[in-house]
Design an enzyme around this catalytic site. Structure first.
Site, PDB file in Angstrom:
ATOM      1  N   HIS A 126       0.839  -1.208   0.000  1.00  0.00           N
ATOM      2  CA  HIS A 126       0.000   0.000   0.000  1.00  0.00           C
ATOM      3  C   HIS A 126       0.877   1.263   0.000  1.00  0.00           C
ATOM      4  O   HIS A 126       0.643   2.186  -0.759  1.00  0.00           O
ATOM      5  CB  HIS A 126      -0.870   0.059   1.269  1.00  0.00           C
ATOM      6  CG  HIS A 126      -1.906  -1.008   1.384  1.00  0.00           C
ATOM      7  ND1 HIS A 126      -2.051  -1.785   2.505  1.00  0.00           N
ATOM      8  CD2 HIS A 126      -2.866  -1.434   0.527  1.00  0.00           C
ATOM      9  CE1 HIS A 126      -3.056  -2.621   2.347  1.00  0.00           C
ATOM     10  NE2 HIS A 126      -3.569  -2.444   1.156  1.00  0.00           N
ATOM     11  N   LYS A 137     -17.544  -5.017   9.270  1.00  0.00           N
ATOM     12  CA  LYS A 137     -17.793  -6.255  10.034  1.00  0.00           C
ATOM     13  C   LYS A 137     -16.571  -7.150  10.167  1.00  0.00           C
ATOM     14  O   LYS A 137     -16.308  -7.684  11.224  1.00  0.00           O
ATOM     15  CB  LYS A 137     -18.917  -7.059   9.360  1.00  0.00           C
ATOM     16  CG  LYS A 137     -20.296  -6.635   9.805  1.00  0.00           C
ATOM     17  CD  LYS A 137     -21.352  -7.463   9.107  1.00  0.00           C
ATOM     18  CE  LYS A 137     -21.295  -7.195   7.633  1.00  0.00           C
ATOM     19  NZ  LYS A 137     -22.306  -7.768   6.807  1.00  0.00           N
ATOM     20  N   ARG A 144      -1.794  -6.252  -8.280  1.00  0.00           N
ATOM     21  CA  ARG A 144      -0.786  -7.237  -7.919  1.00  0.00           C
ATOM     22  C   ARG A 144      -0.607  -8.298  -8.982  1.00  0.00           C
ATOM     23  O   ARG A 144       0.468  -8.550  -9.461  1.00  0.00           O
ATOM     24  CB  ARG A 144      -1.136  -7.913  -6.595  1.00  0.00           C
ATOM     25  CG  ARG A 144      -0.729  -7.109  -5.402  1.00  0.00           C
ATOM     26  CD  ARG A 144      -1.429  -7.541  -4.162  1.00  0.00           C
ATOM     27  NE  ARG A 144      -2.840  -7.225  -4.236  1.00  0.00           N
ATOM     28  CZ  ARG A 144      -3.663  -7.257  -3.210  1.00  0.00           C
ATOM     29  NH1 ARG A 144      -3.222  -7.623  -2.036  1.00  0.00           N
ATOM     30  NH2 ARG A 144      -4.915  -6.929  -3.356  1.00  0.00           N
ATOM     31  N   SER A 148      -3.134  -7.523   3.249  1.00  0.00           N
ATOM     32  CA  SER A 148      -3.345  -7.312   4.681  1.00  0.00           C
ATOM     33  C   SER A 148      -3.712  -8.626   5.364  1.00  0.00           C
ATOM     34  O   SER A 148      -3.251  -8.923   6.470  1.00  0.00           O
ATOM     35  CB  SER A 148      -4.463  -6.298   4.908  1.00  0.00           C
ATOM     36  OG  SER A 148      -4.123  -5.066   4.348  1.00  0.00           O
TER      37      SER A 148
HETATM   38  P1  ADP Z   1      -6.168  -5.642   0.315  1.00  0.00           P
HETATM   39  O1  ADP Z   1      -6.445  -5.946  -1.139  1.00  0.00           O
HETATM   40  O2  ADP Z   1      -4.795  -6.003   0.776  1.00  0.00           O
HETATM   41  O3  ADP Z   1      -7.255  -6.022   1.257  1.00  0.00           O
HETATM   42  P2  ADP Z   1      -7.008  -2.865   0.268  1.00  0.00           P
HETATM   43  O4  ADP Z   1      -8.429  -3.025  -0.026  1.00  0.00           O
HETATM   44  O5  ADP Z   1      -6.686  -2.092   1.480  1.00  0.00           O
HETATM   45  O6  ADP Z   1      -6.122  -4.124   0.368  1.00  0.00           O
HETATM   46  O7  ADP Z   1      -6.277  -2.259  -1.004  1.00  0.00           O
HETATM   47  C1  ADP Z   1      -6.168  -0.914  -1.310  1.00  0.00           C
HETATM   48  C2  ADP Z   1      -5.437  -0.777  -2.624  1.00  0.00           C
HETATM   49  O8  ADP Z   1      -4.085  -1.205  -2.484  1.00  0.00           O
HETATM   50  C3  ADP Z   1      -6.019  -1.617  -3.757  1.00  0.00           C
HETATM   51  O9  ADP Z   1      -5.904  -0.875  -4.947  1.00  0.00           O
HETATM   52  C4  ADP Z   1      -5.100  -2.810  -3.822  1.00  0.00           C
HETATM   53  O10 ADP Z   1      -5.065  -3.363  -5.095  1.00  0.00           O
HETATM   54  C5  ADP Z   1      -3.783  -2.159  -3.459  1.00  0.00           C
HETATM   55  N1  ADP Z   1      -2.847  -3.112  -2.907  1.00  0.00           N
HETATM   56  C6  ADP Z   1      -3.051  -3.961  -1.879  1.00  0.00           C
HETATM   57  N2  ADP Z   1      -1.943  -4.688  -1.638  1.00  0.00           N
HETATM   58  C7  ADP Z   1      -1.015  -4.284  -2.539  1.00  0.00           C
HETATM   59  C8  ADP Z   1       0.334  -4.674  -2.830  1.00  0.00           C
HETATM   60  N3  ADP Z   1       0.943  -5.638  -2.135  1.00  0.00           N
HETATM   61  N4  ADP Z   1       0.987  -4.046  -3.833  1.00  0.00           N
HETATM   62  C9  ADP Z   1       0.357  -3.084  -4.534  1.00  0.00           C
HETATM   63  N5  ADP Z   1      -0.913  -2.678  -4.337  1.00  0.00           N
HETATM   64  C10 ADP Z   1      -1.589  -3.268  -3.357  1.00  0.00           C
END
Ligand code: ADP
Length: 163
Positions: free
Chosen positions: A17, A41, A89, A127
């Site tokens: 992120h 939730k 990713r 995450s």
């Molecule tokens: P996750 O997919 O890990 O639950 P989020 O919903 O918080 O994460 O993702 C927020 C943004 O960050 C999305 O655009 C997701 O594709 C991107 N993202 C999540 N993990 C990575 C990563 N390891 N590398 C690049 N972008 C990421």
């Protein structure tokens, strides 16, 4: 001024992120990182905790933080954002992200969704994977920013879930 939004659940923020947000901040005049609370939730960290973790490890003069629980395009419209920046990713992200981008395009044609390619080393990072490894006593120091490592470990091992 070109404003972009980086939305996500950030539960918790990972090095993947952080990389996407900082690269977005290089491309746009201003970036707002928005912690979305639509699916509260299943979250491990509360909205406030996620916001605090983000603020303590993602820094930049043109980076701001906010929370939102409604329709993302409404938020984008209100702020006058020109783009929603997402990280991609692998092929597995594409279907879902593409569907979301097309939906947002149809709701608010003026907003662009910009996909940044994840760094190779972050390709597998999520995450949920961080939380799983941490709960099983694995080393997550290569997955989350150093500034928040202790807090994430304490929280994941504490197992005290939010209501
Ligand atoms: P996750 O997919 O890990 O639950 P989020 O919903 O918080 O994460 O993702 C927020 C943004 O960050 C999305 O655009 C997701 O594709 C991107 N993202 C999540 N993990 C990575 C990563 N390891 N590398 C690049 N972008 C990421």
């Amino acid at each position: 001024m070109k404003l972009a939004i980086c939305p996500g659940s950030f539960d918790p923020v990972t090095l993947g992120h952080k990389d996407i947000i900082e690269r977005a901040a290089e491309l746009f005049d201003k970036v707002i990182v928005v912690v979305m609370s639509n699916s509260e939730k299943n979250a491990t960290f509360s909205i406030e905790e996620r916001l605090d973790l983000l603020k303590s490890c993602v820094k930049g003069e043109n980076i701001e933080f906010d929370t939102y629980s409604g329709l993302l395009v409404e938020y984008a419209k209100k702020k006058g954002a020109v783009a929603i920046v997402k990280g991609l990713r692998a092929v597995s992200d594409f279907d879902y992200e593409f569907q979301q981008a097309l939906t947002n395009q149809s709701l608010l044609p003026k907003i662009e969704t910009v996909f940044l390619t994840a760094k190779g080393k972050n390709m597998f990072l999520s995450s949920s994977m961080v939380k799983e490894v941490c709960r099983l006593n694995g080393d997550i120091s290569g997955f989350v920013p150093a500034e928040i490592l202790d807090d994430v470990i304490k929280r994941c091992k504490g197992e005290s879930k939010n209501d």
